[in-house]
Structures are given as structure tokens and as C-alpha cells.
Enzyme design. Structure first.
Site, mmCIF file in Angstrom:
data_model
loop_
_atom_site.group_PDB
_atom_site.id
_atom_site.type_symbol
_atom_site.label_atom_id
_atom_site.label_comp_id
_atom_site.label_asym_id
_atom_site.label_seq_id
_atom_site.Cartn_x
_atom_site.Cartn_y
_atom_site.Cartn_z
ATOM 1 N N TYR A 123 0.828 -1.202 0.000
ATOM 2 C CA TYR A 123 0.000 0.000 0.000
ATOM 3 C C TYR A 123 0.872 1.266 0.000
ATOM 4 C CZ TYR A 123 -3.609 3.300 1.403
ATOM 5 O OH TYR A 123 -4.460 4.361 1.476
ATOM 6 N N ASP A 196 0.020 -6.364 7.884
ATOM 7 C CA ASP A 196 -1.212 -5.659 7.517
ATOM 8 C C ASP A 196 -2.111 -6.686 6.827
ATOM 9 O OD1 ASP A 196 -3.240 -4.251 6.273
ATOM 10 O OD2 ASP A 196 -1.971 -2.592 5.651
#
Ligand SMILES: Cc1ncc(COP(=O)(O)O)c(C=O)c1O
Length: 440
Positions: A123, A196
Site C-alpha cells: 500500500y 497488515d
């Protein structure tokens, strides 16, 4: 200890002024002896203690309780506890956003001079947070292809490392991390392993059970599930969550009680939604693979995915999650034509919602990256990321069918295929540099 003050005392005090009476009367919280079925929204900044001594004890953590909602709030605490249970952690905590959760998890364990190994494909905001913010305070960050275990081992051995960071399934490529192997590599070098898990979600993959030290999720996505809340969560051991809590308290990255309530409400249907997300995504991905003009489909639940064997070992059986990516012939123009031609999807940069959402990562979630960095992360100009929602999948297929026909026309008119002459260095398929450092 003095006798607690009677909260109703002002009811029978006729000589008080109107303002005093209004404030006292409107602050008299009802006493409820029956437990509410839904977790209430404790919409209050402050909590009143019986006397000064208990206020000091609660505020100073010597006694359990609530004093000030930046320190803790019952609705927000309920969300943290719920996430701990879903993720299989000893403790959990809710924060203001996924980025706040990532920041607090990293800030809890990092000091100036520490080194982090993080994914090349991941990300964009996480990359920026690590490189530009932690980097600014003397943390060294090396980016590596997390799917290449030899490259990770070499990066960890190159210099003492405090933290290995990975995404279960990378945003936006869906490259999958082998948690058991990565946790082992990290621990062998005395590094912590933080994951994550936003793309996969705790219904589909549980990194803590595979050796991770902390797991982080943007609860904005699948946990909330309805595109109406921004929130983040972290789970892990009690000791690490205490350290994350200290960061939350002192940086003020708290989640408001209403947001915690919305997320808890989403969680009531989270596993059911995740099963439907998985079924829809599997069907759409399989169909896309057979379409002319689709150059590559990346869906962890398909045998064609480069890390499918890891998914089979470490993810919930028969659920490859709700996220997929695919590359269309015709590059950026064809990719954007698909987004513009779809009628049932949301043109928005988020994911994990009941609504199907399609984005063009090079111009949204990965906009911070240069063309070279995009390619090094496995992102080609025609890549589209699809967060498959809960609509009827036949309707989604028909919508994509129409959009792909338009994209084929665009590709034919522009005469392009893939939109770039550069090779696509997809981790797991094509080698990329063992570890790259971006000084930005
Ligand atoms: C993988 C991943 N992690 C973290 C985040 C950040 O979440 P939030 O927007 O809740 O801060 C996102 C947001 O898109 C994401 O995709």
C-alpha cells in the site's frame, strides 16, 4: 474515602439557577440494570468518578475504569476486544484509521537507528509513512520482494533489523506473504514480524496463528464493510498492545465512539459477508481469466496465482478473499475506459465494502510511486484492482463484459498492448532486485 455525591441531589434544590439546573438535569445518565443488546455509543469525552481518589486511580491506570475518552472509551474498547478475538490475539485496540493503526504499531516498537524490511509491493501510504515519516526520525527502510524468501533472508541478514513488515495480500497486486516462513525468518534475526491483514481479513487469514507478532487492519474495509466509517485495529500480545496503546494515548489517534459502534455493527455480519465476497470474487476472477483482452488475472483463490500454494496452506479453505487484480491489453487508456464503462461499480479508491469498487492503482492508491517504482512493485499501466462486493455476481459479470468490449475498442484504436514496453517484474514470477532502498 468520602461518601459518593448523590447525582440526583439538584432535583430537589429549588434555589439553583436555570443554567445550573439545565446542566445538571441534562447530564443525569439513566441507570440501566438490563444489558443492552447492542453495544451502546458512549458519546462522552469524560467520565465522572465517585471521588478524587478514584479519579486519580483510574486516570493513572492503577484501577480499571474510564476517565477521559482519549485514554479509553467503552465502545472503542469493545471494538479492540472484539478484534483480538477475531484475529486470535491476546489483546486488541482500535484506532482512528488503518494508517493510525500501522503508525502506532510501528512507533510502539521502533527507535531512531532501527532498521525495517518492508515489501516492494504494498500500500502506497504505508510505504510513504515508513520511508518519509519514520525515515525522517532515523529509521532505515529497505524494500524487498516479500514473496522471495531468499531475498527476505538476505535483507534481514544484511544488517540488524528490528521489524519485518508485510501485507497478507498486497495492495494492489494481491501478491501473498508466506506468514509462517516470514515470521520464522524474522524471529531468527530477532526481528518482530508485523502484518497488515487488510486485504485478506481475519476471517480468511490469521497471521498471529502463523507466527506474526502484531496484526493490523484497516477496519474501514471488511470489518466495517459498508463504506461509512474510517477506523483501524491492531491485535497481538498484551505487552505489545500495551505499547501500542501508549502511542495511541500520546499521539491522540483515538477512534470516536460512534465510529467504533458502526464498526462493531459491521462485524456482526463480517464472516457471512466475507464468504459471499469470496464466492463472488472467485466467480468473477475465473470468468475474467477466459476473456479476450485480459492479459493476467491475479486472484489468490485461483490456481494460476503465483502464491496459490501458500494460500492453500495458510488461508481459509475455499475462500481467496474479495480482492482481485487484472491487467487489460491497451494499458492506462484501456484500464481507465473499463472504469468509466462499468455501470454497477463505485468509482472510488477504497475497498472491502458491500459495493464493488474498481480502481486504477497507478492513479489512486499507488499515485505516490514513480513509473519505475510502479514497475518494480509489479504494477503495470493497465492494472485494475477490483474489490468484489456483495451484488449478484451474474450482474457483475454482465457489467464487466460490456466494459471489456469498450476496452478492446480502445486498445485496438491506440494499437497498444499492455501500454508499456517495460517488462512486468511480478514478484514470484520475475526476479526483482533483492532489496531496494528508496531515499525520498
Ligand atoms: C492495505 C491497506 N492498509 C492500510 C490502509 C489504510 O487504511 P485507512 O484508510 O483506514 O487509514 C489501506 C487503505 O486503503 C489499505 O488498502
Amino acid at each position: 474515602m468520602t461518601a459518593p455525591r448523590d447525582p440526583d441531589a439538584t432535583r430537589s434544590a429549588p434555589r439553583l439557577g436555570d443554567s445550573t439546573r439545565a446542566i445538571r438535569a441534562a447530564s443525569r445518565t439513566p441507570e440501566v440494570l438490563q444489558r443492552p443488546t447492542s453495544i451502546p455509543i458512549f458519546q462522552t469525552a469524560t467520565f465522572t468518578s465517585a471521588d478524587a481518589e478514584s479519579l486519580a486511580a483510574v486516570a493513572g491506570d492503577a484501577r480499571a475504569g474510564y476517565s477521559y475518552s482519549r485514554l479509553s472509551n467503552p465502545t472503542t474498547t469493545a471494538l479492540g476486544d472484539t478484534y483480538a478475538e477475531l484475529a486470535g490475539g491476546e489483546a486488541g485496540i482500535a484506532l482512528a484509521s488503518g494508517m493510525a493503526a500501522i503508525h502506532a504499531a510501528c512507533a510502539a516498537v521502533l527507535r531512531a537507528g532501527d532498521r525495517v524490511v518492508a515489501p516492494l509491493a504494498g500500500y502506497g501510504s504505508t510505504r510513504v509513512q515508513l520511508l518519509d515519516y519514520f525515515g525522517r526520525f532515523g529509521v532505515e527502510v529497505d524494500l524487498v520482494d516479500i514473496t522471495d524468501l531468499d531475498a527476505v533472508a538476505a535483507a534481514l541478514a544484511a544488517s540488524p533489523t528490528r521489524l519485518l513488515f508485510a501485507e497478507s495480500s498486497a495492495n494492489p497486486t494481491t501478491f501473498v506473504a508466506d506468514h509462517a516462513a516470514l515470521a520464522e525468518l524474522a524471529h531468527r534475526q530477532d526481528a518482530l514480524y508485523i502484518v497488515d491483514n487488510t486485504f485478506a481479513s481475519s476471517h480468511v487469514c490469521r497471521p498471529l496463528e502463523l507466527g506474526a507478532d502484531l496484526v493490523v487492519e484497516s477496519a474501514t474495509k471488511y470489518l466495517g464493510g459498508h463504506s461509512d466509517v474510517i477506523a483501524g485495529v491492531v491485535a497481538g500480545t498484551r505487552a505489545l498492545i500495551d505499547a501500542v496503546t501508549a502511542v495511541r494515548v500520546d499521539t491522540g489517534a483515538v477512534l470516536a465512539p460512534f465510529e467504533a459502534f458502526l464498526t462493531l455493527r459491521g462485524i456482526l455480519t463480517f464472516p457471512i459477508r466475507m464468504d459471499r465476497h469470496g464466492q463472488n470474487a472467485r466467480a468473477l476472477a475465473g470468468w475474467l481469466e477466459r476473456q479476450e483482452g485480459v492479459e493476467r488475472v491475479l486472484y489468490p483463490g485461483l490456481p494460476s496465482h503465483p502464491q496459490h500454494p501458500v494460500v492453500e496452506r495458510q488461508w481459509r479453505p475455499d475462500n481467496g478473499g474479495g480482492m482481485l487484480s487484472f491487467e487489460v491489453a491497451g494499458g492506462r487508456a484501456a484500464g481507465q475506459a473499463i472504469i468509466d464503462s462499468l455501470g454497477l461499480t463505485e468509482r472510488t479508491a477504497s475497498l472491502g465494502s458491500v459495493h464493488t469498487m474498481v480502481v486504477h492503482p497507478p492513479s489512486t492508491s499507488q499515485r505516490q510511486l514513480t513509473e519505475a517504482e510502479l514497475l518494480a512493485s509489479g504494477i503495470r499501466p493497465g492494472l485494475l484492482r477490483v474489490s468484489v462486493g456483495l451484488e449478484d455476481v451474474e450482474d457483475l459479470v454482465a457489467d464487466f463484459d460490456r466494459a471489456l468490449a469498450v476496452a478492446r475498442q480502445v486498445a485496438a484504436t491506440s494499437g497498444a498492448s499492455g501500454g508499456t514496453s517495460a517488462p512486468a517484474p511480478a514478484p514470484g514470477a520475475t526476479p526483482v532486485a533483492a532489496a531496494a532502498r528508496f531515499d525520498r
